[in-house]
Motif scaffolding. Structure first.
Motif, short mmCIF file in Angstrom:
data_model
loop_
_atom_site.label_atom_id
_atom_site.label_comp_id
_atom_site.label_asym_id
_atom_site.label_seq_id
_atom_site.Cartn_x
_atom_site.Cartn_y
_atom_site.Cartn_z
N PRO A 70 0.80 -1.24 0.00
CA PRO A 70 0.00 0.00 0.00
C PRO A 70 0.82 1.28 0.00
O PRO A 70 0.26 2.37 -0.13
N PHE A 71 2.15 1.19 0.13
CA PHE A 71 2.97 2.39 0.29
C PHE A 71 4.03 2.55 -0.80
O PHE A 71 5.00 3.26 -0.62
N LEU A 72 3.84 1.89 -1.94
CA LEU A 72 4.85 1.94 -2.99
C LEU A 72 4.79 3.24 -3.80
O LEU A 72 5.72 3.53 -4.57
N ALA A 73 3.75 4.03 -3.67
CA ALA A 73 3.62 5.31 -4.36
C ALA A 73 3.07 6.33 -3.39
O ALA A 73 2.39 5.99 -2.42
N SER A 74 3.38 7.60 -3.66
CA SER A 74 2.98 8.67 -2.74
C SER A 74 2.67 9.94 -3.51
O SER A 74 3.44 10.35 -4.39
N GLY A 75 1.53 10.56 -3.19
CA GLY A 75 1.20 11.83 -3.80
C GLY A 75 2.10 12.96 -3.31
O GLY A 75 2.42 13.89 -4.06
N PHE A 76 2.55 12.88 -2.07
CA PHE A 76 3.43 13.92 -1.54
C PHE A 76 4.77 13.92 -2.27
O PHE A 76 5.30 14.98 -2.61
N GLY A 77 5.35 12.74 -2.50
CA GLY A 77 6.62 12.68 -3.22
C GLY A 77 6.49 13.22 -4.63
O GLY A 77 7.39 13.92 -5.13
N THR A 78 5.40 12.90 -5.30
CA THR A 78 5.17 13.42 -6.65
C THR A 78 5.06 14.94 -6.64
O THR A 78 5.63 15.62 -7.50
N PHE A 79 4.34 15.48 -5.68
CA PHE A 79 4.20 16.94 -5.58
C PHE A 79 5.55 17.60 -5.33
O PHE A 79 5.90 18.61 -5.97
N LEU A 80 6.33 17.06 -4.39
CA LEU A 80 7.61 17.67 -4.05
C LEU A 80 8.57 17.66 -5.23
O LEU A 80 9.21 18.67 -5.54
N LEU A 81 8.68 16.54 -5.93
CA LEU A 81 9.59 16.46 -7.07
C LEU A 81 9.07 17.26 -8.26
O LEU A 81 9.87 17.81 -9.03
N ARG A 82 7.78 17.34 -8.42
CA ARG A 82 7.24 18.17 -9.51
C ARG A 82 7.62 19.63 -9.32
O ARG A 82 8.02 20.31 -10.28
N GLN A 83 7.52 20.11 -8.09
CA GLN A 83 7.91 21.49 -7.84
C GLN A 83 9.39 21.71 -8.12
O GLN A 83 9.79 22.77 -8.60
N SER A 84 10.21 20.73 -7.82
CA SER A 84 11.64 20.86 -8.09
C SER A 84 11.95 20.76 -9.59
O SER A 84 12.76 21.53 -10.11
N PHE A 85 11.30 19.85 -10.28
CA PHE A 85 11.55 19.68 -11.72
C PHE A 85 11.10 20.91 -12.52
O PHE A 85 11.67 21.21 -13.56
N ARG A 86 10.09 21.60 -12.03
CA ARG A 86 9.60 22.78 -12.75
C ARG A 86 10.62 23.90 -12.79
O ARG A 86 10.53 24.79 -13.64
N GLN A 87 11.58 23.89 -11.89
CA GLN A 87 12.62 24.92 -11.88
C GLN A 87 13.75 24.63 -12.86
O GLN A 87 14.65 25.45 -13.03
N PHE A 88 13.75 23.47 -13.47
CA PHE A 88 14.81 23.14 -14.41
C PHE A 88 14.68 24.01 -15.65
O PHE A 88 13.60 24.12 -16.24
N PRO A 89 15.77 24.66 -16.11
CA PRO A 89 15.67 25.57 -17.26
C PRO A 89 15.25 24.84 -18.53
O PRO A 89 15.78 23.77 -18.86
#
Length: 297
Positions: free
Chosen positions: A168-187
């Motif tokens: 039940p814990f192999l995926a997480s919405g929080f991890g997706t949100f956190l990495l999405r915010q970081s990836f959006r800063q990539f030029p």
């Protein structure tokens, strides 16, 4: 010479006045000292229970039960650790916790990286509504899905197994949100340059994007590992034998036994705290840097 450096018509500031401005006001010094004393008192209040757990783990039962309580062990003994290991299968449960927390951490990092990359760099239809569904999963209380998860995994025959502990814990919405915010800063220019050089999605993700986001990944790994390490309710209901239970269940067994020994409990708590303290001490800078990434654009 001082008069020559001043503007025409502006009176030069007297030397005593300049010295007075540089002098620290006594009230400011007292306020700063009071703040430091308050912070020191708060730090001691927070750290004292941790210290007493470690000190009590090496005390004899009569020292733990003494009044007033002993703050320093008079004779250091390791019987509490050996007693805790023999009272319950603590070594096996410790290994179970390490395995479960490690698998959950690795799986959430992998799935979160892939999902965040898709939300940022792939031309998906209805990207924002789908991402909104991901965020909506963070608002669902875990208690509301425990029974459906238990019935589903038990029906699949995964009760009292490692797959049942981690599935039940192999995926997480929080991890997706956190990495999405970081990836959006990539030029975007660097992404276009990598595409011109022939880098596909997979190569760009693992050779360029992931190495540049190590602080965020480290912060997410620390957060996920600590959450998985401290799980209690789900391992309690999905496992049936002591050999499949995790360390937190073993500590609860030590506490609830009829012959409960405070020394054994403190020794078990020390064993449980060691990985978490190591992660917090050595991963603190990654946690701060990772969780603040994406806060300002």
């Amino acid at each position: 010479m001082t008069a020559a450096l001043t503007e025409p018509g502006a009176p030069a500031a007297p030397a005593p006045a300049r010295a007075a401005r540089r002098r620290v006001h006594p009230r400011s010094a007292l306020a700063g000292a009071a703040v430091y004393l308050l912070l020191l008192a708060a730090a001691l209040t927070v750290l004292f229970p941790v210290y007493y757990v470690f000190a009590g783990a090496f005390m004899r039962p009569d020292e733990i039960a003494a009044y007033p309580p002993a703050l320093v062990p008079h004779s250091v003994t390791g019987r509490n650790f050996s007693g805790a290991v023999h009272a319950v299968p603590l070594v096996r449960q410790y290994a179970n916790s390490v395995l479960v927390a490690g698998v959950i951490t690795a799986a959430q990092l992998f799935t979160s990286v892939l999902a965040a990359y898709a939300f940022v760099f792939l031309p998906l239809r209805a990207r924002k509504p789908v991402f909104g569904l991901f965020l909506a999963t963070l608002m669902v209380p875990w208690e509301s899905v425990v029974i459906p998860n238990y019935l589903t995994l038990s029906g699949w025959g995964l009760g009292n197994t490692y797959f049942g502990l981690v599935l039940p814990f192999l995926a997480s919405g929080f991890g997706t949100f956190l990495l999405r915010q970081s990836f959006r800063q990539f030029p975007a220019e660097l992404r276009d340059a990598a595409r011109i050089d022939g880098a596909g999605h997979w190569r760009f993700l693992w050779r360029i994007l992931v190495p540049l986001n190590r602080p965020v990944l480290a912060a997410l790994a620390v957060y996920v590992f600590l959450s998985a390490w401290n799980q209690y309710f789900w391992p309690l209901i999905i496992t049936r034998t002591a050999e499949m239970q995790t360390l937190q269940i073993g500590l609860s067994t030590l506490r609830d036994s009829e012959m409960a020994d405070p020394g054994l409990i403190l020794a078990g708590v020390v064993l449980s705290l060691l990985p978490t303290l190591a992660l917090v001490v050595f991963g603190q800078r990654f946690i701060v840097r990772g969780l603040t990434t994406g806060a300002v654009r």
